[in-house]
Design an enzyme around this catalytic site. Sequence first.
Site, PDB file in Angstrom:
ATOM      1  N   TRP A 263       0.823  -1.211   0.000  1.00 24.56           N
ATOM      2  CA  TRP A 263       0.000   0.000   0.000  1.00 24.56           C
ATOM      3  C   TRP A 263       0.853   1.256   0.000  1.00 24.56           C
ATOM      4  CZ3 TRP A 263      -4.106  -1.609  -1.980  1.00 24.56           C
ATOM      5  CH2 TRP A 263      -4.604  -2.873  -1.658  1.00 24.56           C
TER       6      TRP A 263
ATOM      7  N   ASP B 147      -1.885   6.469   6.161  1.00 23.42           N
ATOM      8  CA  ASP B 147      -2.931   5.543   5.737  1.00 23.42           C
ATOM      9  C   ASP B 147      -3.177   4.614   6.929  1.00 23.42           C
ATOM     10  OD1 ASP B 147      -4.411   3.457   4.721  1.00 23.42           O
ATOM     11  OD2 ASP B 147      -3.082   3.037   3.019  1.00 23.42           O
TER      12      ASP B 147
ATOM     13  N   LYS C  31     -12.487  -2.295   7.297  1.00 24.54           N
ATOM     14  CA  LYS C  31     -11.782  -3.173   8.240  1.00 24.54           C
ATOM     15  C   LYS C  31     -12.265  -2.892   9.659  1.00 24.54           C
ATOM     16  CE  LYS C  31      -8.309  -2.658   4.825  1.00 24.54           C
ATOM     17  NZ  LYS C  31      -8.363  -3.925   4.120  1.00 24.54           N
TER      18      LYS C  31
HETATM   19  N1  PMP Z   1      -4.435   0.880   2.424  1.00 22.14           N
HETATM   20  C1  PMP Z   1      -4.412  -0.242   3.172  1.00 22.14           C
HETATM   21  C2  PMP Z   1      -3.524  -0.284   4.375  1.00 22.14           C
HETATM   22  C3  PMP Z   1      -5.196  -1.326   2.812  1.00 22.14           C
HETATM   23  O1  PMP Z   1      -5.162  -2.439   3.546  1.00 22.14           O
HETATM   24  C4  PMP Z   1      -6.028  -1.228   1.674  1.00 22.14           C
HETATM   25  C5  PMP Z   1      -6.953  -2.350   1.220  1.00 22.14           C
HETATM   26  N2  PMP Z   1      -6.857  -3.528   1.800  1.00 22.14           N
HETATM   27  C6  PMP Z   1      -6.006  -0.059   0.925  1.00 22.14           C
HETATM   28  C7  PMP Z   1      -5.209   0.983   1.339  1.00 22.14           C
HETATM   29  C8  PMP Z   1      -6.830   0.094  -0.326  1.00 22.14           C
HETATM   30  O2  PMP Z   1      -8.145   0.299   0.022  1.00 22.14           O
HETATM   31  P1  PMP Z   1      -9.321   0.410  -1.056  1.00 22.14           P
HETATM   32  O3  PMP Z   1      -9.537  -0.967  -1.574  1.00 22.14           O
HETATM   33  O4  PMP Z   1     -10.468   0.952  -0.247  1.00 22.14           O
HETATM   34  O5  PMP Z   1      -8.885   1.351  -2.105  1.00 22.14           O
END
Ligand code: PMP
Length: 361
Positions: A103, A172, A196
């Site tokens: 990420w 994030d 989550k």
């Molecule tokens: N950041 C983190 C730490 C994640 O775990 C995730 C998805 N698992 C995301 C960003 C991306 O999220 P989204 O699918 O809502 O774009």
Amino acid sequence: MNERVYNFSPGPAMLPLDVLQQASADIINFDNSGIGICEISHRSKEFMSVATEAEALLRELLNIPQNYKVLFLQGGASSQFYMIPMNLLGPGKKATYLNTGTWSKKSIKEAKLFGEIDVAYSSEEQKFNRVPEDTEYSVAEDSEYLYFVSNNTIYGTQFATMPKSDKMLVSDMSSDILSRPVDVSKFGVIFAGAQKNMGPSGVTTVIIRDDLLDKAPENTPTMLKYQTHAEKDSMFNTPPTFPIYIVGKTLKWLKENGGIAAIEKRNREKALRVYEIIDSGKYYRGHAEQKSRSMMNIAFNLPTADLEAKFIAEAAEQGLNGLKGHRSIGGCRASIYNAFPVEGITKLVDFMAAFEKNNPA
Ligand code: PMP
């Protein structure tokens, strides 16, 4: 399948049963309005109070200072990867990023479209099995912010304490928001996809310091400016009404269950029980270095890939679902967010002990 199973999915993930039961009634008839929650106008007084309450609860639980705006946006957490640099950087401006997993890598890629990005640390060569100490990187003097992912969902690592820096932090927190206290005043922006710890997918919470709202260059599209959403209390266009409703209910559940302090304690106890069995012998191997271990996602391996496949299949037969690791690292992963029940942990550790006994390496 009539009974609910223990779902270790990394997100969307388990939500409190009370919240789901209430939602199932409100889907048909919200608060005796005669209209279901998915059918109600976002401008109705009923929905306005849902959104106001969700924001008030978030502010209370995270102790968000007055000079921060709370936004409920769409486009997933991934849209924040570009919205942040698009709004806060620009030609000649710099930001520092810590590369601790998939990420952060994705957010670095997007940020490079908008400014000069200094990647001050990377654990990629160690398969992202750790996050850095403050002494392991330095933040460029002319950086606008220091960006990091507080919990790495895929690799099961987490910053045990937030990085300390003179620079404004941007984080994030998709996979650990509301799982522990955070000093919001150290941050310029905190964002998290809801799926989550907060609710279903479809809404991303952004907590942003108000002096950052008008930093976007003139030619930024209207929908992509934080200012647009801040000025209209996230009602510039139709917001994701149902996800916001569930977020509100989940936050209420969290408050009624003792708030952040209580959930942090419970989260630690839950995770430590799983780490204890991992550490008890050589059969299970945790992916993360001890100091970097996540309290939310536990990534681990068994002696062979065949045993891992058997483990995941047999666990599912016993109502322990979603234990397969992310395709990028394989192995197993137990995601155990705030709403994951303690009884599910007991069932998992009992299963792990029995599996090891019955399936010697
Ligand atoms: N950041 C983190 C730490 C994640 O775990 C995730 C998805 N698992 C995301 C960003 C991306 O999220 P989204 O699918 O809502 O774009």
